[in-house]
Enzyme design. Sequence first.
Site, short mmCIF file in Angstrom:
data_model
loop_
_atom_site.label_atom_id
_atom_site.label_comp_id
_atom_site.label_asym_id
_atom_site.label_seq_id
_atom_site.Cartn_x
_atom_site.Cartn_y
_atom_site.Cartn_z
N GLN A 1 0.84 -1.20 0.00
CA GLN A 1 0.00 0.00 0.00
C GLN A 1 0.87 1.25 0.00
O GLN A 1 1.64 1.48 0.95
CB GLN A 1 -0.90 -0.01 1.23
CG GLN A 1 -1.60 1.31 1.54
CD GLN A 1 -2.57 1.73 0.46
OE1 GLN A 1 -2.27 2.63 -0.31
NE2 GLN A 1 -3.71 1.08 0.39
N SER B 1 -20.54 9.20 5.66
CA SER B 1 -21.21 8.86 4.40
C SER B 1 -21.53 7.37 4.33
O SER B 1 -22.62 6.98 3.89
CB SER B 1 -20.32 9.27 3.23
OG SER B 1 -20.87 8.85 1.99
N LEU C 1 -20.66 2.20 -1.35
CA LEU C 1 -21.21 2.18 -2.71
C LEU C 1 -20.31 1.43 -3.68
O LEU C 1 -20.80 0.84 -4.66
CB LEU C 1 -21.43 3.62 -3.20
CG LEU C 1 -22.35 4.49 -2.32
CD1 LEU C 1 -22.47 5.89 -2.90
CD2 LEU C 1 -23.71 3.84 -2.18
N GLY D 1 -9.04 -0.13 -1.62
CA GLY D 1 -10.18 0.30 -0.80
C GLY D 1 -9.85 0.42 0.67
O GLY D 1 -10.73 0.28 1.52
N GLU D 2 -8.58 0.72 1.01
CA GLU D 2 -8.21 0.79 2.43
C GLU D 2 -8.93 1.91 3.16
O GLU D 2 -9.32 1.75 4.32
CB GLU D 2 -6.69 0.94 2.59
CG GLU D 2 -6.27 0.93 4.06
CD GLU D 2 -4.80 0.63 4.25
OE1 GLU D 2 -4.34 0.71 5.40
OE2 GLU D 2 -4.12 0.30 3.26
N ARG D 3 -9.15 3.04 2.50
CA ARG D 3 -9.88 4.14 3.16
C ARG D 3 -11.31 3.71 3.48
O ARG D 3 -11.83 3.99 4.56
CB ARG D 3 -9.89 5.40 2.27
CG ARG D 3 -8.54 6.10 2.17
CD ARG D 3 -8.61 7.32 1.27
NE ARG D 3 -9.39 8.39 1.85
CZ ARG D 3 -10.57 8.80 1.41
NH1 ARG D 3 -11.14 8.22 0.37
NH2 ARG D 3 -11.20 9.79 1.99
N ARG D 4 -11.95 3.02 2.53
CA ARG D 4 -13.31 2.55 2.76
C ARG D 4 -13.36 1.53 3.90
O ARG D 4 -14.26 1.55 4.74
CB ARG D 4 -13.87 1.93 1.48
CG ARG D 4 -14.39 2.95 0.47
CD ARG D 4 -14.59 2.31 -0.90
NE ARG D 4 -13.34 2.22 -1.65
CZ ARG D 4 -13.13 1.36 -2.63
NH1 ARG D 4 -14.06 0.50 -2.97
NH2 ARG D 4 -11.98 1.36 -3.25
N GLU E 1 -3.52 0.65 -8.77
CA GLU E 1 -4.82 1.24 -8.43
C GLU E 1 -4.64 2.59 -7.74
O GLU E 1 -5.35 3.55 -8.00
CB GLU E 1 -5.59 0.28 -7.52
CG GLU E 1 -7.06 0.63 -7.32
CD GLU E 1 -7.30 1.52 -6.11
OE1 GLU E 1 -8.42 2.05 -6.01
OE2 GLU E 1 -6.39 1.67 -5.29
N ARG F 1 -5.48 6.74 -8.97
CA ARG F 1 -6.47 7.52 -8.21
C ARG F 1 -6.00 8.97 -8.11
O ARG F 1 -4.82 9.26 -8.05
CB ARG F 1 -6.67 6.94 -6.81
CG ARG F 1 -7.32 5.56 -6.81
CD ARG F 1 -7.56 5.09 -5.39
NE ARG F 1 -8.53 5.96 -4.72
CZ ARG F 1 -9.84 5.77 -4.77
NH1 ARG F 1 -10.33 4.78 -5.48
NH2 ARG F 1 -10.66 6.58 -4.13
#
Length: 273
Positions: free
Chosen positions: A32, A48, A55, A77-80, A111, A115
């Site tokens: 990461q 959110s 989502l 997707g570590e933040r999610r 990825e 971003r």
Amino acid sequence: MPIFQRLIPEAENVINKVVQINASKISPNPAQPRVIFDDYELSQLAVSIQQNGILQPITVRKKSAPAAHDEYELISGERRLRAAKLVGMNHVPCIVMDTSEQNSAILAIMENIQRSDLNYIEEAYAIKGLIDYFGITQEDAAVKLGIAQSTVANKLRLLRLTDEEKALALRYRLNERQARALLKLPHEKRVPAIEKISALQLNTAGADKLIEDMLKTTGSPRRKKSFTVNHASLYINTFNHAIDSMKKAGIACVAQQKKTEEFVEYLVRIPLK
């Protein structure tokens, strides 16, 4: 087709089904590149997710080690994932990819590079990670990423800043060009430059001018003075030696010297007979 799918055939073998996985069973990806997670932005994302759910599913791979039963490694997707844990979500929606540990690392790097929310220091580390994993040149990395080789080189140059300088540049919100311009300065001048750019709220052109002005005064007077004095002393000694040589040779020359802070003046009389 996304760049990482063109590069890694295994990435195409995706289970086209969203599954719910226990968040505690998902471990971070060791490759990461994101090293900074803004607490405020993470809390906003958590709110959110609490209101609307996740989502966009998180991407993971199943660990293949015998002891890793029902355990997964994060690809993207570590933040999610972090935000979901903040609001107490036990299970998160995931897409499981059938890919190796090495390709998982490469996918994570790719990825993140693609971003837009990575800061420029993280982008630089991500590109370096890509080069290290593939064992490729900057030119090859540029081709794989679809960007100019000069862009890759410029981003990697940012890693020449010290850890303190990188952290301060981000904390004081210098843009990428301003941070890269700091490399023109010697180390002892960089932190003061960062602070001045922030305090004066300079744009890129203003920061460039500040740095150029700092370069003009960085040690130049001392170097110039040393150059002048050393060479002047050399010629004065040579001149005095020439006069002494004439006197030893029996020439009755007379030399008068006048010295001020700015110059040395000689009046020499050499008899013709």
